[in-house]
Each structure stands twice: as structure tokens, then as C-alpha cells.
Design a protein around this motif. Structure first.
Motif, PDB file in Angstrom:
ATOM      1  N   ALA A 110       0.825  -1.205   0.000  1.00 15.44           N
ATOM      2  CA  ALA A 110       0.000   0.000   0.000  1.00 15.44           C
ATOM      3  C   ALA A 110       0.862   1.258   0.000  1.00 15.44           C
ATOM      4  CB  ALA A 110      -0.928  -0.002   1.210  1.00 15.44           C
ATOM      5  N   GLY A 111       1.946   1.229   0.764  1.00 15.79           N
ATOM      6  CA  GLY A 111       2.813   2.402   0.835  1.00 15.79           C
ATOM      7  C   GLY A 111       3.494   2.712  -0.483  1.00 15.79           C
ATOM      8  N   LEU A 112       4.033   1.680  -1.139  1.00 20.36           N
ATOM      9  CA  LEU A 112       4.677   1.907  -2.440  1.00 20.36           C
ATOM     10  C   LEU A 112       3.659   2.345  -3.489  1.00 20.36           C
ATOM     11  CD1 LEU A 112       7.201  -1.080  -2.666  1.00 20.36           C
ATOM     12  CD2 LEU A 112       7.730   1.340  -2.298  1.00 20.36           C
ATOM     13  N   THR A 113       2.459   1.785  -3.423  1.00 21.54           N
ATOM     14  CA  THR A 113       1.406   2.192  -4.363  1.00 21.54           C
ATOM     15  C   THR A 113       1.118   3.674  -4.234  1.00 21.54           C
ATOM     16  OG1 THR A 113       0.380  -0.003  -4.380  1.00 21.54           O
ATOM     17  CG2 THR A 113      -1.010   1.859  -5.010  1.00 21.54           C
ATOM     18  N   ALA A 114       0.960   4.144  -2.984  1.00 18.48           N
ATOM     19  CA  ALA A 114       0.653   5.553  -2.756  1.00 18.48           C
ATOM     20  C   ALA A 114       1.778   6.453  -3.248  1.00 18.48           C
ATOM     21  CB  ALA A 114       0.387   5.797  -1.270  1.00 18.48           C
ATOM     22  N   LEU A 115       3.022   6.099  -2.945  1.00 18.19           N
ATOM     23  CA  LEU A 115       4.150   6.955  -3.305  1.00 18.19           C
ATOM     24  C   LEU A 115       4.394   6.997  -4.814  1.00 18.19           C
ATOM     25  CD1 LEU A 115       6.605   6.031  -0.422  1.00 18.19           C
ATOM     26  CD2 LEU A 115       5.575   8.276  -0.818  1.00 18.19           C
ATOM     27  N   LEU A 116       4.322   5.839  -5.471  1.00 16.01           N
ATOM     28  CA  LEU A 116       4.576   5.817  -6.906  1.00 16.01           C
ATOM     29  C   LEU A 116       3.443   6.475  -7.690  1.00 16.01           C
ATOM     30  CD1 LEU A 116       6.200   2.291  -7.316  1.00 16.01           C
ATOM     31  CD2 LEU A 116       7.323   4.509  -7.558  1.00 16.01           C
ATOM     32  N   GLN A 117       2.212   6.241  -7.274  1.00 15.16           N
ATOM     33  CA  GLN A 117       1.096   6.921  -7.931  1.00 15.16           C
ATOM     34  C   GLN A 117       1.234   8.436  -7.751  1.00 15.16           C
ATOM     35  OE1 GLN A 117      -2.882   7.569  -6.152  1.00 15.16           O
ATOM     36  NE2 GLN A 117      -3.624   6.133  -7.705  1.00 15.16           N
ATOM     37  N   GLU A 118       1.590   8.853  -6.552  1.00 15.26           N
ATOM     38  CA  GLU A 118       1.750  10.275  -6.290  1.00 15.26           C
ATOM     39  C   GLU A 118       2.848  10.888  -7.157  1.00 15.26           C
ATOM     40  OE1 GLU A 118       1.493  12.699  -2.295  1.00 15.26           O
ATOM     41  OE2 GLU A 118       3.484  11.769  -2.426  1.00 15.26           O
ATOM     42  N   HIS A 119       3.915  10.138  -7.365  1.00 15.14           N
ATOM     43  CA  HIS A 119       4.992  10.609  -8.247  1.00 15.14           C
ATOM     44  C   HIS A 119       4.452  11.002  -9.615  1.00 15.14           C
ATOM     45  CE1 HIS A 119       8.438  10.567 -10.940  1.00 15.14           C
ATOM     46  NE2 HIS A 119       7.955   9.500 -11.557  1.00 15.14           N
ATOM     47  N   VAL A 120       3.613  10.158 -10.184  1.00 13.04           N
ATOM     48  CA  VAL A 120       3.080  10.436 -11.522  1.00 13.04           C
ATOM     49  C   VAL A 120       2.192  11.668 -11.518  1.00 13.04           C
ATOM     50  CG1 VAL A 120       1.509   9.587 -13.309  1.00 13.04           C
ATOM     51  CG2 VAL A 120       3.266   8.080 -12.380  1.00 13.04           C
ATOM     52  N   LEU A 222      14.087  -9.306  -7.725  1.00 14.70           N
ATOM     53  CA  LEU A 222      13.537  -8.404  -8.733  1.00 14.70           C
ATOM     54  C   LEU A 222      14.523  -8.351  -9.897  1.00 14.70           C
ATOM     55  CD1 LEU A 222      12.360  -5.529  -6.361  1.00 14.70           C
ATOM     56  CD2 LEU A 222      10.863  -7.025  -7.711  1.00 14.70           C
ATOM     57  N   PRO A 223      14.369  -9.209 -10.895  1.00 15.15           N
ATOM     58  CA  PRO A 223      15.315  -9.277 -12.015  1.00 15.15           C
ATOM     59  C   PRO A 223      15.451  -7.935 -12.736  1.00 15.15           C
ATOM     60  CG  PRO A 223      13.834 -11.167 -12.029  1.00 15.15           C
ATOM     61  CD  PRO A 223      13.293 -10.208 -11.022  1.00 15.15           C
ATOM     62  N   ALA A 224      16.682  -7.602 -13.091  1.00 12.56           N
ATOM     63  CA  ALA A 224      16.956  -6.310 -13.720  1.00 12.56           C
ATOM     64  C   ALA A 224      16.148  -6.096 -14.992  1.00 12.56           C
ATOM     65  CB  ALA A 224      18.447  -6.197 -14.021  1.00 12.56           C
ATOM     66  N   ASP A 225      16.045  -7.125 -15.831  1.00 10.50           N
ATOM     67  CA  ASP A 225      15.328  -6.978 -17.101  1.00 10.50           C
ATOM     68  C   ASP A 225      13.846  -6.685 -16.873  1.00 10.50           C
ATOM     69  OD1 ASP A 225      17.652  -7.400 -18.466  1.00 10.50           O
ATOM     70  OD2 ASP A 225      17.214  -9.470 -19.025  1.00 10.50           O
ATOM     71  N   ALA A 226      13.263  -7.346 -15.869  1.00  7.24           N
ATOM     72  CA  ALA A 226      11.838  -7.143 -15.595  1.00  7.24           C
ATOM     73  C   ALA A 226      11.578  -5.726 -15.097  1.00  7.24           C
ATOM     74  CB  ALA A 226      11.349  -8.168 -14.577  1.00  7.24           C
ATOM     75  N   ILE A 227      12.438  -5.257 -14.204  1.00 11.05           N
ATOM     76  CA  ILE A 227      12.269  -3.895 -13.685  1.00 11.05           C
ATOM     77  C   ILE A 227      12.513  -2.874 -14.786  1.00 11.05           C
ATOM     78  CG2 ILE A 227      13.215  -2.187 -12.098  1.00 11.05           C
ATOM     79  CD1 ILE A 227      11.477  -4.280 -10.755  1.00 11.05           C
ATOM     80  N   ALA A 228      13.541  -3.084 -15.598  1.00 14.09           N
ATOM     81  CA  ALA A 228      13.828  -2.159 -16.698  1.00 14.09           C
ATOM     82  C   ALA A 228      12.652  -2.094 -17.665  1.00 14.09           C
ATOM     83  CB  ALA A 228      15.094  -2.581 -17.425  1.00 14.09           C
ATOM     84  N   GLY A 229      12.042  -3.251 -17.942  1.00 10.39           N
ATOM     85  CA  GLY A 229      10.887  -3.277 -18.833  1.00 10.39           C
ATOM     86  C   GLY A 229       9.714  -2.505 -18.254  1.00 10.39           C
ATOM     87  N   SER A 264       1.180   1.820 -10.311  1.00 10.46           N
ATOM     88  CA  SER A 264       0.529   1.078  -9.232  1.00 10.46           C
ATOM     89  C   SER A 264       0.766  -0.425  -9.404  1.00 10.46           C
ATOM     90  CB  SER A 264      -0.975   1.374  -9.217  1.00 10.46           C
ATOM     91  OG  SER A 264      -1.208   2.739  -8.912  1.00 10.46           O
ATOM     92  N   GLU A 265       0.746  -0.879 -10.640  1.00 10.42           N
ATOM     93  CA  GLU A 265       1.076  -2.280 -10.920  1.00 10.42           C
ATOM     94  C   GLU A 265       2.543  -2.554 -10.609  1.00 10.42           C
ATOM     95  OE1 GLU A 265       0.076  -2.844 -14.979  1.00 10.42           O
ATOM     96  OE2 GLU A 265      -2.087  -2.607 -14.678  1.00 10.42           O
ATOM     97  N   SER A 266       3.410  -1.594 -10.905  1.00 12.73           N
ATOM     98  CA  SER A 266       4.827  -1.752 -10.599  1.00 12.73           C
ATOM     99  C   SER A 266       5.049  -1.864  -9.093  1.00 12.73           C
ATOM    100  CB  SER A 266       5.619  -0.562 -11.153  1.00 12.73           C
ATOM    101  OG  SER A 266       5.530  -0.498 -12.559  1.00 12.73           O
ATOM    102  N   ALA A 267       4.270  -1.099  -8.320  1.00 15.52           N
ATOM    103  CA  ALA A 267       4.386  -1.159  -6.863  1.00 15.52           C
ATOM    104  C   ALA A 267       4.079  -2.556  -6.353  1.00 15.52           C
ATOM    105  CB  ALA A 267       3.442  -0.143  -6.221  1.00 15.52           C
ATOM    106  N   THR A 268       3.094  -3.200  -6.949  1.00 12.94           N
ATOM    107  CA  THR A 268       2.747  -4.566  -6.559  1.00 12.94           C
ATOM    108  C   THR A 268       3.898  -5.518  -6.857  1.00 12.94           C
ATOM    109  OG1 THR A 268       0.378  -4.198  -6.894  1.00 12.94           O
ATOM    110  CG2 THR A 268       1.149  -6.476  -6.993  1.00 12.94           C
ATOM    111  N   THR A 269       4.523  -5.341  -8.010  1.00 18.28           N
ATOM    112  CA  THR A 269       5.669  -6.183  -8.384  1.00 18.28           C
ATOM    113  C   THR A 269       6.837  -5.980  -7.430  1.00 18.28           C
ATOM    114  OG1 THR A 269       5.042  -6.154 -10.718  1.00 18.28           O
ATOM    115  CG2 THR A 269       7.337  -6.683 -10.203  1.00 18.28           C
ATOM    116  N   ILE A 270       7.154  -4.735  -7.152  1.00 16.65           N
ATOM    117  CA  ILE A 270       8.283  -4.431  -6.264  1.00 16.65           C
ATOM    118  C   ILE A 270       8.016  -4.932  -4.851  1.00 16.65           C
ATOM    119  CG2 ILE A 270       9.593  -2.551  -5.211  1.00 16.65           C
ATOM    120  CD1 ILE A 270       9.147  -0.985  -7.835  1.00 16.65           C
ATOM    121  N   ALA A 271       6.801  -4.741  -4.371  1.00 17.78           N
ATOM    122  CA  ALA A 271       6.457  -5.228  -3.033  1.00 17.78           C
ATOM    123  C   ALA A 271       6.584  -6.748  -2.971  1.00 17.78           C
ATOM    124  CB  ALA A 271       5.039  -4.802  -2.668  1.00 17.78           C
ATOM    125  N   GLY A 272       6.160  -7.433  -4.024  1.00 12.75           N
ATOM    126  CA  GLY A 272       6.291  -8.885  -4.047  1.00 12.75           C
ATOM    127  C   GLY A 272       7.729  -9.334  -4.017  1.00 12.75           C
TER     128      GLY A 272
END
Length: 440
Positions: A110-120, A222-229, A264-272
Motif C-alpha cells: 500500500a505504501g509503495l502504491t501511494a508513493l509511486l502513484q503520487e509521483h506520476v 527483482l530481475p533487472a530486465d523485468a524492472i527495466a521493462g 501502481s502495478e509496478s508497486a505490486t511487483t516491487i512489493a512482491g
């Protein structure tokens, strides 16, 4: 060139136009020529309230603002994750949702979702401000400062997971990519294709650097290629929104919403990934955590989309009668529908429809407040606050009912008081920065 609307005699007609747009009715707005007459007629028909009526109209709610609309928007948005946690706790208990809403893993998602969405959204607001008031203006400086505060908060979140040294590295890389977006926005507005190409090249290099960084601090989870994509998609969606803002295309608001949805989807990936790397207690993907994150996402987005709609009404040529405002209001209403669908999934279609009616009405009350603020109409502001006060009670009763008593009406109403006061304060500050300053 500044396009801020400065004619205050339009407030009565504008109120009708804005409310119609937000409620998606078929009412038509008055033309610019008709508006002053309409306002004058409305004033003639309205009787001066008695002292007793005025006292009854006064609301106990007191908008809280600093004069900096970007700081105040962040304050209003920062309240929503707490509201989401409160609502998710009660609704999860009422529906028997599996998992925990407040586990460390759920907190992280939830925290990463809020911060990353706010960034945009802050990035979009900063670009819109630069295009409206100029990149050398005090308004843009304030918008950029709010965006940087979000960057610092994100670095602190990374530091809590990976240590202070990695937090500092993240902040340096993150700030650099924001600088690249700014370069892109300036080049796009100036039809500087070479500058656009250079900014895109720098942003692509950033995605590779950030991918390697997240792979390293997550021990490979968190594989580099997945995050870069994922970050490449962030670049694509946000630059498309910037393109639309530069062109004055009303699709910019929908493009910005899409960019926010992606992170927001990225936040879910990073949190996982961090959940796997750190073996956090709880599951960021369980039903209760997902409910909390969904509400966090939608409620915080409501604040930013409402702020953007008011910003547009105050700055677009034609004000609330403009195509730009209609588009911004339409995107805000899409958020309202998404919130009602979340309620429907928990409490059924009838309750979802009831929520949507309540929610749209409170947005119209905020619009009435914004129009009154721009028109120096203190009575109109108080009437809007009084209606918002009544909305709190109605919403409290609604959530107590749909949660089977897990969400006490008074507790919900108290939380909504903070929402009204902080968003009202942000509207006051937008008026001071974008409307009043234009008349001085």
C-alpha cells in the motif's frame, strides 16, 4: 502565456456548468456573454439570509491550507491511505476476506502504491504548471518542490528495506530521471526534436541503471530486465501524457491516469520482490492486502484528480466551460465509478449504486466550493461546507450498514472531516495562487 480565468462575475453560471459536467448530466452551460447577466439575476432573486439562517449555515468544518496548493494537495492525499486502511479493515472483517490488511507485507504494498502513484500525478501537475505559468514562475518552483518531497519519501521507503546507503543511491538516480522528464517536457514544448531524443535516450539509460539497482538490493528477487521493462513502460506512458499537455490536448488527463495505473502495478511487483527477499510477515497479494491497496489507489487518486480538475477550471481558457475541464471532470468521474465498482464487489450492485450517488454528490459540493472561492463568495463556500458536513454523516451511516457495524458511522464521519478540510484547504490555495494572483 498564462491562461488563468480572471472574471469573477461568472461564478453562478460556472457553478451550474461544473456541477453538470461532474454529474454527467445533459444540462448545458451558459455562454460567456450570458454568464454575467445570469449571475446578476441570481443575486437579485436571492434574499439576504437572516442572522439565524447564516448561523445555521455555518459549518463546523474549517478548511486547512498553507497557501501552497501543491503542499496542500499532498496533505489531502496523504490522509487517504489512512482512510483506506480504516475502510479496508472494516470491510475485510465484514466480508471475511482472507489475509491481513495491516501486515508488514500489506503495509509495503500500500505504501509503495501511494508513493509511486503520487509521483506520476505530481509530475503531471508540475508539467502542467510549467506550461501554464512558466518554468521560471514561483508556482512551478512550488510544484517541483512538492514532487521532490515525494522523491525523498520514496528514498526513505527504500532505505527502510535496503539501508541508508542504498536510499541515497536511489534518490540520486530517481532525481536524475525526473530531471530527464523535465528536459523532455521543455524540449517537447519548444519543438526541439534533438532535445526530445536526448531526453528519451537518458530515460532509457535510467531504466537499465534502475533495473540493476533493484536486482542488487533485492538479492535477485527483482530481475533487472523485468524492472527495466516496467520502467520503460513508465517512461512511455508519462511521456505520452506530457505530449498531450504540451499540445493542449484534453486527452492528457486520461493519459496521466493511465501512467498512474501502470506504476501502481509496478508497486505490486516491487512489493512482491521485497516480500520474497526479506521474508516479510504477511502476503502482499492476499485478498485483504489487495483490498487495502485498491482503496489506497482509488482514494488517493480521487484527491489528485479533483485537484487537477480544479486546477484546470482555474487555468484553462473558458474555465469550467472548456473542453479541457470537461475532460478532467470525466476522468475524475471514471475514478468515482471505479470506487463504486469496488463497493459493488463487496456489498452488491444496489449498494454500489447508492455509494456512487453519494460520492458524486460530494464531488459536486467540492466544485461548488471551488467556484465560490474563485468568486469571493463566502456564503457559497459556507453552503458547500454545510453540504459536505451532511455528506459525512450520510457516508458514515452507509459504511456502518454495509460493514455490518464493523465501521462505526462516527469513526467514518470523523475521517471524512479531515478529507473535507484538507482538500478544501488545497482548493483555497489553488484559488490564491492561480486566480487571485492573476488579478493583482
Amino acid at each position: 502565456m498564462r491562461t488563468t480565468r480572471t472574471t469573477r462575475t461568472r461564478s453562478a453560471a460556472a457553478a451550474a456548468a461544473v456541477t453538470a459536467a461532474l454529474a454527467l448530466t445533459s444540462c448545458s452551460a451558459s455562454t460567456t456573454e450570458e454568464a454575467p447577466a445570469a449571475a446578476e439575476g441570481a443575486m437579485e432573486e436571492q434574499e439576504t439570509p437572516t442572522a439565524e439562517e447564516t448561523e445555521e449555515m455555518l459549518s463546523s468544518l474549517m478548511p486547512m491550507g498553507t497557501g501552497d496548493p501543491f503542499v496542500d494537495a499532498r496533505t489531502a492525499a496523504a490522509h487517504m491511505p489512512d482512510t483506506a486502511l480504516t475502510l479496508a479493515t472494516g470491510l475485510a472483517a465484514a466480508t471475511g476476506a482472507a489475509g491481513e490488511v495491516d501486515s508488514p507485507a500489506a503495509d509495503l504494498r500500500a505504501g509503495l502504491t501511494a508513493l509511486l502513484q503520487e509521483h506520476v500525478y505530481l509530475a503531471g501537475i508540475a508539467v502542467a504548471t510549467a506550461y501554464t505559468t512558466g518554468p521560471d514562475s514561483g508556482e512551478f518552483e512550488a510544484a517541483a518542490a512538492a514532487l521532490d518531497t515525494n522523491s525523498v519519501d520514496l528514498s526513505e521507503a527504500i532505505g527502510s528495506l535496503a539501508g541508508e546507503e542504498n536510499a541515497a543511491t536511489f534518490l540520486e538516480v530517481w532525481r536524475a530521471h525526473i530531471g530527464d522528464f523535465v528536459d523532455y517536457a521543455v524540449a517537447r514544448a519548444g519543438d526541439d526534436q534533438a532535445g526530445v531524443d536526448q531526453a528519451l535516450s537518458d530515460l532509457e539509460a535510467y531504466t537499465q541503471t534502475a533495473g540493476g539497482f533493484f536486482e542488487q538490493i533485492s538479492n535477485g528477487a527483482l530481475p533487472a530486465d523485468a524492472i527495466a521493462g516496467s520502467l520503460s513502460m513508465h517512461v512511455t506512458t508519462l511521456t505520452e501524457a506530457i505530449d498531450a499537455l504540451a499540445a493542449g490536448d484534453p486527452s492528457a488527463y486520461a493519459e496521466l491516469q493511465e501512467a498512474a495505473a501502470h506504476v501502481s502495478e509496478s508497486a505490486t511487483t516491487i512489493a512482491g520482490g521485497f516480500d520474497t527477499a526479506l521474508e516479510l510477515e504477511g502476503d502482499p497479494a492476499d485478498a485483504a492486502s489487495t483490498l487495502r491497496t485498491t482503496l489506497t489507489n482509488l482514494l488517493q487518486e480521487h484527491v489528485y484528480l479533483a485537484s487537477i480538475a480544479v486546477f484546470t477550471a482555474y487555468t484553462a481558457e473558458g474555465g469550467p466551460e472548456s473542453e479541457a475541464f470537461t475532460a478532467a471532470a470525466g476522468v475524475l468521474d471514471e475514478n468515482s465509478v471505479a470506487l463504486s465498482e469496488a463497493v459493488t464487489s463487496l456489498a452488491g450492485e444496489e449498494k454500489g449504486a447508492e455509494f456512487l450517488e453519494l460520492w458524486r454528490a460530494h464531488i459536486s459540493d467540492f466544485v461548488d466550493y471551488a467556484v465560490a472561492a474563485a468568486g469571493d463568495d463566502e456564503q457559497g463556500k459556507q453552503e458547500a461546507l454545510s453540504n459536505l458536513d451532511a455528506y459525512r454523516a450520510s457516508a458514515g451511516a452507509f459504511f456502518e450498514e454495509v460493514s455490518g457495524g464493523e465501521l462505526p458511522a462516527d469513526a467514518v464521519a470523523d475521517g471524512l472531516a479531515m478529507h473535507v478540510e484538507t482538500l478544501g484547504g488545497a482548493i483555497d490555495s489553488l484559488d490564491a495562487a492561480l486566480v487571485e494572483s492573476a488579478t493583482e
